[in-house]
Design a protein around this motif. Sequence first.
Motif, PDB file in Angstrom:
ATOM      1  N   SER A  64       0.857  -1.176   0.000  1.00  0.00           N
ATOM      2  CA  SER A  64       0.000   0.000   0.000  1.00  0.00           C
ATOM      3  C   SER A  64       0.897   1.231   0.000  1.00  0.00           C
ATOM      4  N   LYS A  65       0.473   2.271  -0.690  1.00  0.00           N
ATOM      5  CA  LYS A  65       1.246   3.507  -0.688  1.00  0.00           C
ATOM      6  C   LYS A  65       0.919   4.347   0.539  1.00  0.00           C
ATOM      7  N   LYS A  66      -0.352   4.298   0.959  1.00  0.00           N
ATOM      8  CA  LYS A  66      -0.800   5.082   2.114  1.00  0.00           C
ATOM      9  C   LYS A  66      -1.830   4.284   2.895  1.00  0.00           C
ATOM     10  N   LEU A  67      -1.473   3.841   4.076  1.00  0.00           N
ATOM     11  CA  LEU A  67      -2.361   3.029   4.882  1.00  0.00           C
ATOM     12  C   LEU A  67      -3.498   3.840   5.496  1.00  0.00           C
ATOM     13  N   LEU A  68      -4.643   3.185   5.617  1.00  0.00           N
ATOM     14  CA  LEU A  68      -5.800   3.742   6.303  1.00  0.00           C
ATOM     15  C   LEU A  68      -6.022   2.971   7.598  1.00  0.00           C
ATOM     16  N   LEU A  69      -6.728   3.575   8.526  1.00  0.00           N
ATOM     17  CA  LEU A  69      -7.051   2.876   9.774  1.00  0.00           C
ATOM     18  C   LEU A  69      -7.782   1.561   9.491  1.00  0.00           C
ATOM     19  N   SER A  70      -8.639   1.597   8.477  1.00  0.00           N
ATOM     20  CA  SER A  70      -9.439   0.418   8.147  1.00  0.00           C
ATOM     21  C   SER A  70      -8.622  -0.719   7.552  1.00  0.00           C
ATOM     22  N   ASP A  71      -7.356  -0.475   7.275  1.00  0.00           N
ATOM     23  CA  ASP A  71      -6.496  -1.549   6.764  1.00  0.00           C
ATOM     24  C   ASP A  71      -5.989  -2.464   7.869  1.00  0.00           C
ATOM     25  N   SER A  72      -6.218  -2.108   9.101  1.00  0.00           N
ATOM     26  CA  SER A  72      -5.794  -2.964  10.220  1.00  0.00           C
ATOM     27  C   SER A  72      -6.466  -4.328  10.118  1.00  0.00           C
ATOM     28  N   GLY A  73      -5.719  -5.364  10.456  1.00  0.00           N
ATOM     29  CA  GLY A  73      -6.290  -6.701  10.427  1.00  0.00           C
ATOM     30  C   GLY A  73      -5.210  -7.760  10.369  1.00  0.00           C
ATOM     31  N   PHE A  74      -5.659  -8.970  10.200  1.00  0.00           N
ATOM     32  CA  PHE A  74      -4.775 -10.124  10.125  1.00  0.00           C
ATOM     33  C   PHE A  74      -4.712 -10.539   8.663  1.00  0.00           C
ATOM     34  N   TYR A  75      -3.522 -10.497   8.075  1.00  0.00           N
ATOM     35  CA  TYR A  75      -3.342 -10.788   6.661  1.00  0.00           C
ATOM     36  C   TYR A  75      -2.700 -12.165   6.496  1.00  0.00           C
ATOM     37  N   LEU A  76      -3.311 -12.939   5.632  1.00  0.00           N
ATOM     38  CA  LEU A  76      -2.860 -14.309   5.421  1.00  0.00           C
ATOM     39  C   LEU A  76      -2.462 -14.512   3.966  1.00  0.00           C
ATOM     40  N   CYS A  77      -1.255 -14.998   3.776  1.00  0.00           N
ATOM     41  CA  CYS A  77      -0.821 -15.427   2.461  1.00  0.00           C
ATOM     42  C   CYS A  77      -1.104 -16.921   2.347  1.00  0.00           C
ATOM     43  N   ALA A  78      -1.382 -17.397   1.160  1.00  0.00           N
ATOM     44  CA  ALA A  78      -1.682 -18.810   0.970  1.00  0.00           C
ATOM     45  C   ALA A  78      -1.290 -19.227  -0.435  1.00  0.00           C
ATOM     46  N   TRP A  79      -1.173 -20.535  -0.620  1.00  0.00           N
ATOM     47  CA  TRP A  79      -0.865 -21.065  -1.941  1.00  0.00           C
ATOM     48  C   TRP A  79      -1.653 -22.341  -2.162  1.00  0.00           C
ATOM     49  N   SER A  80      -1.820 -22.716  -3.416  1.00  0.00           N
ATOM     50  CA  SER A  80      -2.420 -23.991  -3.771  1.00  0.00           C
ATOM     51  C   SER A  80      -1.760 -24.493  -5.050  1.00  0.00           C
ATOM     52  N   PRO A  81      -1.791 -25.827  -5.266  1.00  0.00           N
ATOM     53  CA  PRO A  81      -1.179 -26.382  -6.480  1.00  0.00           C
ATOM     54  C   PRO A  81      -1.943 -25.999  -7.741  1.00  0.00           C
ATOM     55  N   GLY A  82      -3.183 -25.574  -7.558  1.00  0.00           N
ATOM     56  CA  GLY A  82      -4.013 -25.192  -8.671  1.00  0.00           C
ATOM     57  C   GLY A  82      -5.385 -24.875  -8.127  1.00  0.00           C
ATOM     58  N   GLN A  83      -6.217 -24.323  -8.962  1.00  0.00           N
ATOM     59  CA  GLN A  83      -7.542 -23.935  -8.485  1.00  0.00           C
ATOM     60  C   GLN A  83      -8.354 -25.189  -8.157  1.00  0.00           C
ATOM     61  N   GLY A  84      -9.114 -25.117  -7.074  1.00  0.00           N
ATOM     62  CA  GLY A  84      -9.916 -26.237  -6.634  1.00  0.00           C
ATOM     63  C   GLY A  84      -9.174 -27.175  -5.715  1.00  0.00           C
ATOM     64  N   ASN A  85      -7.859 -26.980  -5.599  1.00  0.00           N
ATOM     65  CA  ASN A  85      -7.075 -27.824  -4.711  1.00  0.00           C
ATOM     66  C   ASN A  85      -7.025 -27.236  -3.303  1.00  0.00           C
ATOM     67  N   THR A  86      -6.471 -28.013  -2.396  1.00  0.00           N
ATOM     68  CA  THR A  86      -6.304 -27.556  -1.027  1.00  0.00           C
ATOM     69  C   THR A  86      -5.471 -26.282  -1.014  1.00  0.00           C
ATOM     70  N   ILE A  87      -5.883 -25.339  -0.197  1.00  0.00           N
ATOM     71  CA  ILE A  87      -5.153 -24.091  -0.019  1.00  0.00           C
ATOM     72  C   ILE A  87      -4.368 -24.188   1.281  1.00  0.00           C
ATOM     73  N   TYR A  88      -3.098 -23.837   1.231  1.00  0.00           N
ATOM     74  CA  TYR A  88      -2.212 -23.907   2.389  1.00  0.00           C
ATOM     75  C   TYR A  88      -1.828 -22.499   2.803  1.00  0.00           C
ATOM     76  N   PHE A  89      -1.979 -22.223   4.094  1.00  0.00           N
ATOM     77  CA  PHE A  89      -1.837 -20.868   4.599  1.00  0.00           C
ATOM     78  C   PHE A  89      -0.530 -20.650   5.328  1.00  0.00           C
ATOM     79  N   GLY A  90      -0.044 -19.417   5.244  1.00  0.00           N
ATOM     80  CA  GLY A  90       1.052 -18.989   6.084  1.00  0.00           C
ATOM     81  C   GLY A  90       0.560 -18.679   7.477  1.00  0.00           C
ATOM     82  N   GLU A  91       1.476 -18.239   8.331  1.00  0.00           N
ATOM     83  CA  GLU A  91       1.142 -18.013   9.725  1.00  0.00           C
ATOM     84  C   GLU A  91       0.481 -16.663   9.981  1.00  0.00           C
TER      85      GLU A  91
END
Lengths: 112, 114
Positions: A78-105
């Motif tokens: 983000s170039k300029k954060l807003l108060l409403s941007d606060s939260g818990f952000y999760l990155c994730a990956w999957s081998p392809g669409q429809g497959n199991t999604i694996y999350f970061g911490e």
Amino acid sequence: SQTIHQWPATLVQPVGSPLSLECTVEGTSNPNLYWYRQAAGRGLQLLFYSVGIGQISSEVPQNLSASRPQDRQFILSSKKLLLSDSGFYLCAWSPGQGNTIYFGEGSWLTVV
Amino acid sequence: AQSVAQPEDQVNVAEGNPLTVKCTYSVSGNPYLFWYVQYPNRGLQFLLKYITGDNLVKGSYGFEAEFNKSQTSFHLKKPSALVSDSALYFCAVSANTGGFKTIFGAGTRLFVKA
């Protein structure tokens, strides 16, 4: 085996400051990559997903952006954060669409 | 359009008793169904999935889920709950008719009391 790393784990930023959250996946190639936001410990909101380098789809219009400069690297910015941007952000990956999604911490962002 | 519902915000169960966390879904094609668990301040962990085959799916930590096509449900179950099972549980669905986009439920918080 595949692993996913995201950092920083916690971040306190003032309103109007920039943001960069980074995520990398190891042990796989050409993964689908995702950024989610979770507010108040409940539902997940899909922010961005990518099926390949330079290919980013945005699910929700906002002042955040995502980039995929390498096959297994996904960055939320983000170039300029807003108060409403606060939260818990999760990155994730999957081998392809429809497959199991694996999350970061996750990364806790507090905008003050 | 695809959707998934977890009708209970919270489920309370005593340790040693069986637990059920409910999930219903709506897709126009064949569903791919998933359960995830989230412990406080952690990412989601995959528990189990149903793609095809046996309607009863067994997963991690003694959890299982039953796919019921006629009721469009995929309830998560465990025969004997542990205090350590207390967490937030998410059901998710995707389908080829939805471009395999995964939709997550709102989550159900499970409290297991000793």
